[in-house]
Scaffold this motif. Structure first.
Motif, PDB file in Angstrom:
ATOM      1  N   GLN A  96       0.820  -1.211   0.000  1.00 33.66           N
ATOM      2  CA  GLN A  96       0.000   0.000   0.000  1.00 33.66           C
ATOM      3  C   GLN A  96       0.855   1.262   0.000  1.00 33.66           C
ATOM      4  OE1 GLN A  96      -3.406  -0.220  -0.417  1.00 33.66           O
ATOM      5  NE2 GLN A  96      -3.070   1.943  -0.930  1.00 33.66           N
ATOM      6  N   ASP A 100       0.412   4.170  -2.705  1.00 33.04           N
ATOM      7  CA  ASP A 100       0.100   5.533  -2.264  1.00 33.04           C
ATOM      8  C   ASP A 100       1.158   6.547  -2.698  1.00 33.04           C
ATOM      9  OD1 ASP A 100      -2.145   4.499  -1.054  1.00 33.04           O
ATOM     10  OD2 ASP A 100      -1.306   4.564   0.991  1.00 33.04           O
ATOM     11  N   PRO A 103      -0.022   8.474  -6.464  1.00 34.22           N
ATOM     12  CA  PRO A 103      -1.487   8.433  -6.599  1.00 34.22           C
ATOM     13  C   PRO A 103      -1.988   8.827  -7.992  1.00 34.22           C
ATOM     14  CG  PRO A 103      -0.811  10.334  -5.298  1.00 34.22           C
ATOM     15  CD  PRO A 103       0.422   9.511  -5.539  1.00 34.22           C
ATOM     16  N   ASP A 104      -1.190   9.564  -8.741  1.00 31.40           N
ATOM     17  CA  ASP A 104      -1.633  10.015 -10.063  1.00 31.40           C
ATOM     18  C   ASP A 104      -1.314   9.021 -11.178  1.00 31.40           C
ATOM     19  OD1 ASP A 104      -2.509  12.311  -8.819  1.00 31.40           O
ATOM     20  OD2 ASP A 104      -0.661  13.415  -9.241  1.00 31.40           O
TER      21      ASP A 104
END
Length: 186
Positions: A96, A100, A103-104
């Motif tokens: 994760q 993260d 994010p784009d």
């Protein structure tokens, strides 16, 4: 790396590499792209290696101490996650965390891979030692650099220039026969 291209069509559920330090990084990363089996099990890769400086030592560096070259016991077997973007490898402590971080970006471009390192020595192979009780003595009889790598697991140690055959040895032997036009002047 050229040999790796011979596996273009391969679909392998399990890939095992022996002596991974002898593979080129380019070949290894290409070959693990073939780890895409279709037998209904989760595809995975396993590898063995002996410590030596190079791409694999760099890849596994989090698991060994950069000051001593020896594995860090607390990190033995710890799972980490990697993502390769634009030929740069990024590491994180969880899947994760890696997702993260970007994010784009399309999650399919990220898709972290898990990696771990488990240090092992001859003592971890009691069957092998029972069959060859002199194996550790053989390792201890090796040159210092090889003993450090194979016997103690040192990823950092390197051969020094001239460790095997110092330059002075050659200068002393060939000084009388070396053509004068090649003699060094001081």
């Amino acid at each position: 790396a050229r040999d790796a291209l011979g596996f273009k069509g391969l679909q392998a559920d399990v890939m095992a590499f022996d002596q991974l330090e002898d593979f080129e990084a380019k070949a290894f990363f290409y070959l693990i792209s073939r780890n895409r089996g279709s037998a209904g099990i989760k595809a995975y890769v396993r590898a063995t290696a002996n410590p030596q400086p190079g791409w694999l030592a760099d890849f596994l560096q989090w698991w060994w101490d950069p000051n001593t070259g020896y594995a860090i016991p607390e990190r033995d077997g710890v799972l980490r996650w990697m993502v390769r973007l634009d030929d740069q490898i990024y590491w994180g402590d969880s899947r994760q965390e890696m997702l993260d971080r970007w994010p784009d970006r399309d999650p399919e471009d990220i898709d972290p891979k898990s990696v771990t390192f488990i240090r092992a020595t001859a003592d971890d192979n009691p069957i092998g030692l029972a069959r060859n009780p002199g194996y550790k003595a053989t390792i201890n009889a090796m040159r210092h650099v090889d003993k450090e790598r194979l016997g103690r697991g040192n990823w950092l140690i390197r051969d020094d220039d001239g460790a095997e055959f110092p330059a002075e040895y050659f200068l002393d032997i060939y000084a009388d026969v070396w053509p004068s036009k090649f003699q060094m002047t001081q």
